[in-house]
Design an enzyme around this catalytic site. Structure first.
Site, PDB file in Angstrom:
ATOM      1  N   ASP B 140       0.814  -1.218   0.000  1.00 42.98           N
ATOM      2  CA  ASP B 140       0.000   0.000   0.000  1.00 42.98           C
ATOM      3  C   ASP B 140       0.851   1.274   0.000  1.00 42.98           C
ATOM      4  O   ASP B 140       0.343   2.355  -0.292  1.00 42.98           O
ATOM      5  CB  ASP B 140      -0.914   0.021   1.226  1.00 42.98           C
ATOM      6  CG  ASP B 140      -1.992  -1.039   1.154  1.00 42.98           C
ATOM      7  OD1 ASP B 140      -2.351  -1.431   0.027  1.00 42.98           O
ATOM      8  OD2 ASP B 140      -2.461  -1.478   2.208  1.00 42.98           O
ATOM      9  N   GLY B 183      -5.800  -1.093  -2.000  1.00 41.52           N
ATOM     10  CA  GLY B 183      -5.482   0.190  -1.386  1.00 41.52           C
ATOM     11  C   GLY B 183      -6.595   0.574  -0.434  1.00 41.52           C
ATOM     12  O   GLY B 183      -7.614   1.090  -0.857  1.00 41.52           O
TER      13      GLY B 183
END
Lengths: 414, 414
Positions: B140, B183
Site C-alpha cells: 500500500d 489500497g
C-alpha cells in the site's frame, strides 16, 4: 508450385493474447519474402476493417517497430467478434477486388476459423479467386487437430505464476481461496494452475474444469476434506463449469445469472459472456462460507476469499513463454508459406514430435478447425473429477517454460 | 557502541509481498555477521509463533536455500494478523526469556509496527531488556516518514503491467473497462496504473483513489466524456474509495455490503475486508451499464466489463522491481545494524536523495510509523479528483523500473 501474384490482407480476431502480434509479424515477414505478394494490407478490427476498406500498409512498417510490436500483447491491428453474413462476404470481395487482394490471412480461434471458412466458401461461390488462411491463436487451447495453440503457453504461464504466488499467500495466511480461470468450453487454462505445484502440500488442491460436471455438494465435501487435512485450501475453477444437476447442461454462471435476473450478453457467434465479472467466484465463496463456516462442518470464522483472474490472463505483458512466442511467429510464417507455395486454403497446425520437445508445422483444412472446439482428453483429468493428471503436466510443461522459484526454508518443511 | 549479546527472533506479519523474504534474508545475513547475535529464531506466523514457541533455527539454513527463498514471494515463515494484548506480551517475554531472546525483529506494515510498539512498551514496563525493531513492508506504500515502502515497487510494477496489457486489450476490443486495485487508505497502488501510459490515448483514462471523495454521478459523467472522445474507457479504482455523499465517510464497498445485508469481516486491528471479492467492480460496472447504456447517454449495447486485480497484486512471482528487491534486502540488514550498533528500538526509513535516484537508510521511532497511515500528497493528485499528476509518475518510476514494451504500428498511430 508458386501461388498467384497479388496483394494480401491480414486481420486479427477474437480475444487477444500476449503473442498474437508475433503471428502478425510472422505473416508480414513471410509475405515480404514470398515473391508473389506485392502489398500486405492490415485490416483494422478484422472483417470490420475489410468491409470499411480501413487498411494499414504493413510493408511500410520499419523492422524495429515490428519487433517491438511483436513483443507487445493484444491485437496491434485491433480485433473484432463478428461472424460475417453472405452479404458481408460479397461486400468484402468488392473491397478486395478493388485493392487487388488474392490472399486473406486471419489470426484467431475457432470462431475466427469459422469466419475464414465462411469467407472461403463464399469466395468459391462468387468465383472470386482468393486464398483463405487461418492462423491459430487462443488462450483456451481448444482448437482441434493441433497439439496446442499459440497464445496458450503464455496465458498458462500467467495462470501458473498466479497460482504459485497465491498458493504461497494462502500458506502464509491460511484459509479457503477460490480462483476463477478463463475457459469457456475447455479446461486447459484452468488445468495450468497445477503447474505451480512443487511441494507436497502446494495448491491448487482442487481443480474444476468444464469437461467434468460440477456438483455443489461434492465441491463442498472436497474443500472440507482438504481443509481438514492441510488447514487451508486453494481451488482453481473454470469460468465455464457445467452444473451437473441441470438437465440443459448449462454453466453454473448462466444459471446464477438467471436466478438473479441479470441479462446475459451474447456475441454474434452465440457465445455467452463469462469473463469481466467476479460473480461466479463470489457466489462460490458465499456457498463455502454458508455451507462450511458453520458448527458441525469447519466451524465459524472461516477465512474464505475469491479472485477472478479476468482479462489479465490473455494480455499480461512480461510473462510470456519463449516457446509460445517463437511458435506464434512461426505459425504466421507458415500460413503464408503454405498459402503461396501450395496454393491452398486452410489452417496451420502443430504436431508434437516424439522425444525431446519439438513440433513440426502441418496444413489442415478449414472445416477441421472451424467452429467446433476440443476438450481436454480423459487422460489429462483425474478420476475424481477434481484434479489433473501427471500426463497433463507433462504435456503442458514445455509449452509454459520454467517457472519462477518456489523456495522453502528447510525449517518450514514438515 | 555494540548491542547486548543474546539471541534474536524474527517474524513476518500482515499481507505478504513479492519481496518480503528479501527483508527476512537481509535480517538473517546481518544477524549472522553482527557479532552479538548467537542464534536467530524464525517465528512461524509472527506473534502466534512466539506465543507457541514455534521456531525455526534460521542460522541453520544454507546460503542457496536462502537465496531461493529471497526470490520467492509471500512470507516464508508464515504470516498473521494479530494485535497482541498485554497478557500476550507477557507470555511472549516468558518464551523469549526461555530462549535467551534480546532482539525482536518484525517485518510488516503499519499494523505490524503497532504490534512492535505495543511489545516495546510492554517490555519496558516488564523491565524485560529487549530491542524491538520494525522492518517496513507494504504494497500500500502508506507507512509514514519513509519515502516509500519495500513491497510497493513490485506490486506497483504488477499493477502497471496489468494496465499496460488491459489498456491494449480494451483498445483491440473497445468498451468500458473497470479495474479495481488494492489500497485500503492510500491510492499509491491504484495510481501506479498510470505508469503504463505511453501513447496519448492510453489508459487508464480515469483514476479514483481513497484520498478524493467518490461521487457516482461525477464518475458516470467522467466515463461518458472519455467514451465520447475515444470510443473506449479504462478506469482504475481503489478498493477503498470513499462515498462522497456519506456523512460517515465510509467506503463505497462497505455501504454496498450493508445494502445487500452482507456481513463484513474485520480483523483484530479493526480493518474491514475489502479484497477477495469482485463485488465493488461488478457493482460499478452495473452502474455504468444502467446509467450510460441507455438512449440519450451512450446508447444501448455498451460493452462494460470489470476485473478485480485481487491478491495477485501482492504475491505474483516474476514481476519484481529490482530496486524494490534490493531495498527490501537492505531494510532487513539495516534493522539489525541499527538495533545492534545503536542499541535502540525503532524502524527503518528510506530517505530519497536529490538528483539521480538513490536512497539512504535512517532510523525512526516506532511511534512515528505505528498504526497511522500516510495518504498521497495533494501534489500527486489532479485537481479534478480523477487522475494523477506528472509529479506522482516521477516519484514512482524509479521504484517500479522499466516496463515491458508497448509498441504500436505506425499505421495505427492517428
Amino acid at each position: 508450385m508458386a501461388g498467384i501474384r497479388g496483394n494480401a490482407v491480414v486481420g486479427q480476431s477474437g480475444g487477444p493474447t500476449a503473442v498474437i502480434n508475433q503471428s502478425l509479424v510472422g505473416v508480414i515477414e513471410a509475405a515480404r519474402s514470398s515473391g508473389v505478394i506485392d502489398r500486405l494490407l492490415g485490416a483494422r478490427h478484422g472483417v470490420k476493417g475489410i468491409l470499411r476498406e480501413d487498411f494499414v500498409d504493413l510493408f511500410a512498417e520499419p523492422r524495429d517497430v515490428l519487433e517491438e510490436v511483436a513483443r507487445t500483447p493484444s491485437s496491434a491491428l485491433g480485433s473484432v467478434r463478428q461472424k460475417p453474413k453472405a452479404e458481408d462476404c460479397y461486400k468484402m470481395f468488392e473491397a478486395m477486388r478493388k485493392h487487388g487482394v488474392r490472399y486473406y490471412f486471419y489470426i484467431g480461434g475457432n470462431d475466427s476459423a469459422e469466419t475464414v471458412h465462411i469467407v472461403n466458401q463464399a469466395a468459391k461461390q462468387a468465383k472470386y479467386d482468393l486464398r483463405c488462411f487461418h492462423v491459430p491463436k487462443t488462450v483456451d487451447n481448444d482448437l482441434r487437430v493441433t497439439d496446442h495453440c499459440p497464445g496458450y503457453g503464455s496465458a498458462a504461464r500467467f495462470v501458473a505464476s498466479a497460482f504459485l504466488g497465491d498458493n504461497l499467500d494462502n500458506r502464509a495466511l491460511p484459509g479457503i481461496k477460490i480462483d476463477v480461470v478463463m475457459g469457456r468450453n475447455a479446461g486447459f487454462l484452468t488445468a495450468a494452475s497445477a503447474l505451480a505445484r512443487k511441494w507436497d502440500d502446494d495448491g491448487p488442491h482442487l481443480v474444476y474444469v468444464p469437461e467434468r460436471p460440477f456438483f455443489l455438494d461434492r465441491f463442498l465435501a472436497d474443500v472440507e476434506e482438504v481443509y481438514r487435512r492441510l488447514g487451508r485450501c486453494v481451488v482453481a475453477v473454470s469460468e465455464g463449469i457445467i452444473d451437473g444437476t441441470d438437465p440443459l447442461k448449462r454453466t453454473v454462471a448462466e444459471i446464477m445469472a438467471e436466478k438473479s435476473a441479470r441479462a446475459i450478453e451474447k456475441d454474434t457467434h452465440a457465445n455467452i459472456q463469462l469473463s469481466g465479472s467476479g460473480a461466479l467466484g463470489d457466489w462460490l465463496a458465499s456457498q463455502v462460507k454458508d455451507g462450511l463456516s458453520v458448527e458441525g462442518r469447519l466451524g465459524l470464522g472461516l477465512r474464505v476469499r475469491a479472485d477472478t483472474l479476468g482479462y489479465l490472463q490473455r494480455s499480461f505483458p512480461g510473462v510470456v513463454s519463449e516457446v509460445d512466442a517463437s511458435e506464434a511467429r512461426e505459425c504466421g510464417r507458415q500460413a503464408v508459406a503454405m498459402a503461396t507455395a501450395k496454393d491452398c486454403d486452410g489452417s496451420v497446425v502443430m504436431i508434437r514430435e516424439p522425444g525431446e520437445y519439438r513440433v513440426r508445422y502441418e496444413y489442415t483444412e478449414l472445416q477441421n478447425v472451424a467452429r467446433e472446439t476440443r476438450s481436454m482428453p480423459d487422460s489429462f483429468l483425474a478420476a475424481d473429477g477434481n484434479n489433473v493428471t501427471e500426463a497433463f503436466l507433462e504435456y503442458a510443461r514445455p509449452l509454459v517454460g520454467p517457472l519462477p522459484p518456489n523456495g522453502r526454508l528447510l525449517g518450514m518443511i514438515r
